[in-house]
Design an enzyme around this catalytic site. Structure first.
Site, PDB file in Angstrom:
ATOM      1  N   TYR A  64      -5.245  -0.241   9.981  1.00  0.00           N
ATOM      2  CA  TYR A  64      -5.829  -0.221   8.650  1.00  0.00           C
ATOM      3  C   TYR A  64      -6.894   0.881   8.590  1.00  0.00           C
ATOM      4  O   TYR A  64      -7.450   1.299   9.601  1.00  0.00           O
ATOM      5  CB  TYR A  64      -6.403  -1.577   8.218  1.00  0.00           C
ATOM      6  CG  TYR A  64      -5.318  -2.584   7.894  1.00  0.00           C
ATOM      7  CD1 TYR A  64      -4.639  -2.529   6.679  1.00  0.00           C
ATOM      8  CD2 TYR A  64      -4.955  -3.571   8.805  1.00  0.00           C
ATOM      9  CE1 TYR A  64      -3.633  -3.437   6.376  1.00  0.00           C
ATOM     10  CE2 TYR A  64      -3.952  -4.481   8.517  1.00  0.00           C
ATOM     11  CZ  TYR A  64      -3.285  -4.399   7.300  1.00  0.00           C
ATOM     12  OH  TYR A  64      -2.291  -5.273   7.008  1.00  0.00           O
TER      13      TYR A  64
ATOM     14  N   TYR B  13       0.811  -1.223   0.000  1.00  0.00           N
ATOM     15  CA  TYR B  13       0.000   0.000   0.000  1.00  0.00           C
ATOM     16  C   TYR B  13       0.846   1.274   0.000  1.00  0.00           C
ATOM     17  O   TYR B  13       0.311   2.376  -0.143  1.00  0.00           O
ATOM     18  CB  TYR B  13      -0.900   0.034   1.241  1.00  0.00           C
ATOM     19  CG  TYR B  13      -1.934  -1.055   1.294  1.00  0.00           C
ATOM     20  CD1 TYR B  13      -3.012  -1.070   0.412  1.00  0.00           C
ATOM     21  CD2 TYR B  13      -1.834  -2.082   2.231  1.00  0.00           C
ATOM     22  CE1 TYR B  13      -3.972  -2.072   0.462  1.00  0.00           C
ATOM     23  CE2 TYR B  13      -2.790  -3.093   2.289  1.00  0.00           C
ATOM     24  CZ  TYR B  13      -3.855  -3.086   1.403  1.00  0.00           C
ATOM     25  OH  TYR B  13      -4.787  -4.070   1.445  1.00  0.00           O
TER      26      TYR B  13
ATOM     27  N   ASN C 188     -14.021   5.520   4.177  1.00  0.00           N
ATOM     28  CA  ASN C 188     -14.190   4.629   5.328  1.00  0.00           C
ATOM     29  C   ASN C 188     -13.364   5.054   6.542  1.00  0.00           C
ATOM     30  O   ASN C 188     -13.772   4.841   7.683  1.00  0.00           O
ATOM     31  CB  ASN C 188     -13.842   3.196   4.940  1.00  0.00           C
ATOM     32  CG  ASN C 188     -14.895   2.577   4.042  1.00  0.00           C
ATOM     33  OD1 ASN C 188     -16.072   2.922   4.123  1.00  0.00           O
ATOM     34  ND2 ASN C 188     -14.483   1.682   3.167  1.00  0.00           N
TER      35      ASN C 188
ATOM     36  N   ASN D 140      -9.997   1.334   7.702  1.00  0.00           N
ATOM     37  CA  ASN D 140     -11.384   1.265   8.154  1.00  0.00           C
ATOM     38  C   ASN D 140     -11.566   1.339   9.669  1.00  0.00           C
ATOM     39  O   ASN D 140     -12.684   1.504  10.155  1.00  0.00           O
ATOM     40  CB  ASN D 140     -12.043  -0.024   7.638  1.00  0.00           C
ATOM     41  CG  ASN D 140     -12.169  -0.036   6.125  1.00  0.00           C
ATOM     42  OD1 ASN D 140     -11.735   0.895   5.444  1.00  0.00           O
ATOM     43  ND2 ASN D 140     -12.742  -1.089   5.589  1.00  0.00           N
TER      44      ASN D 140
END
Length: 208
Positions: free
Chosen positions: A85, A36, A133, A87
């Site tokens: 992460y 990522y 998110n 979310n």
């Protein structure tokens, strides 16, 4: 003696409150992991990494994220890259606000924005999650939409149904040519937010 202790207690309380007002939590949103690292969705991490390189700071892994601390003109910048992460970003934000006793007006969240042209920067004091998110979780954990967010435009140059692939895709060669200057401007915005206040910073940087 009793009155003296009461005055001392009140004085210490005022000092602690003043100290907390001088602390700022700067949160860059992103996903952990090498795959990522250079994606559009990780611009929050990228901005804080640039800040750290520029000021020779080192991130240390602590509870719920990587932390670096920077001091300037009597202010303390606590840079946070959540490791929860995207979310679940709100969990880390709430924990560090609480731990450091930082008022919510001293919070700045850095996030990508599909609705802004690539490289555009915009500071806002409130707003919806816009389908993001990370912002959605922060809003739920803080129970408010009134917190400062620094939106970095990544544009919406993707075909229908390809939004996820786009935000989790890497920057193009053309974008990378412009990115360094935009990261420099982002660091300037963060410092201005802390030193000059949110309203002055919006006037100086929004749309620039």
């Amino acid at each position: 003696m009793c009155q003296f202790l009461i005055r001392l207690f009140k004085k210490n309380t005022r000092i602690k409150e003043q100290d907390s007002m001088k602390k700022y939590l700067i949160v860059g949103l992103g996903n952990i992991g090498e795959k990522y690292e250079n994606t559009r969705h990780n611009i929050g991490f990228k901005v804080l990494d640039h800040f750290a390189r520029k000021e020779d700071l080192t991130f240390e892994t602590q509870k719920l994220g990587d932390i670096a601390t920077y001091k300037l003109k009597g202010r303390t910048f606590i840079l946070l890259k959540p490791n929860t992460y995207m979310n679940l970003s709100g969990k880390a934000v709430l924990y560090w606000l609480t731990k450091e006793k930082i008022p919510i007006e001293n919070l700045l969240v850095i996030t990508d924005d599909l609705n802004l042209p690539f490289g555009s920067i915009r500071l806002k004091t409130k707003g919806s999650d816009g389908g993001h998110n990370g912002l959605k979780d922060i809003q739920e954990k803080l129970n408010t939409t009134k917190y400062n967010r620094f939106r970095f435009g990544i544009s919406d140059a993707f075909n229908k149904g390809k939004q996820i692939d786009y935000v989790l895709g890497e920057w193009t060669d053309e974008e990378n040519k412009t990115l360094k200057e935009r990261l420099e401007k982002s660091v300037e915005l963060i410092k201005s937010f802390v030193l000059a206040g949110v309203n002055n910073t919006m006037n100086a940087f929004n749309g620039k």
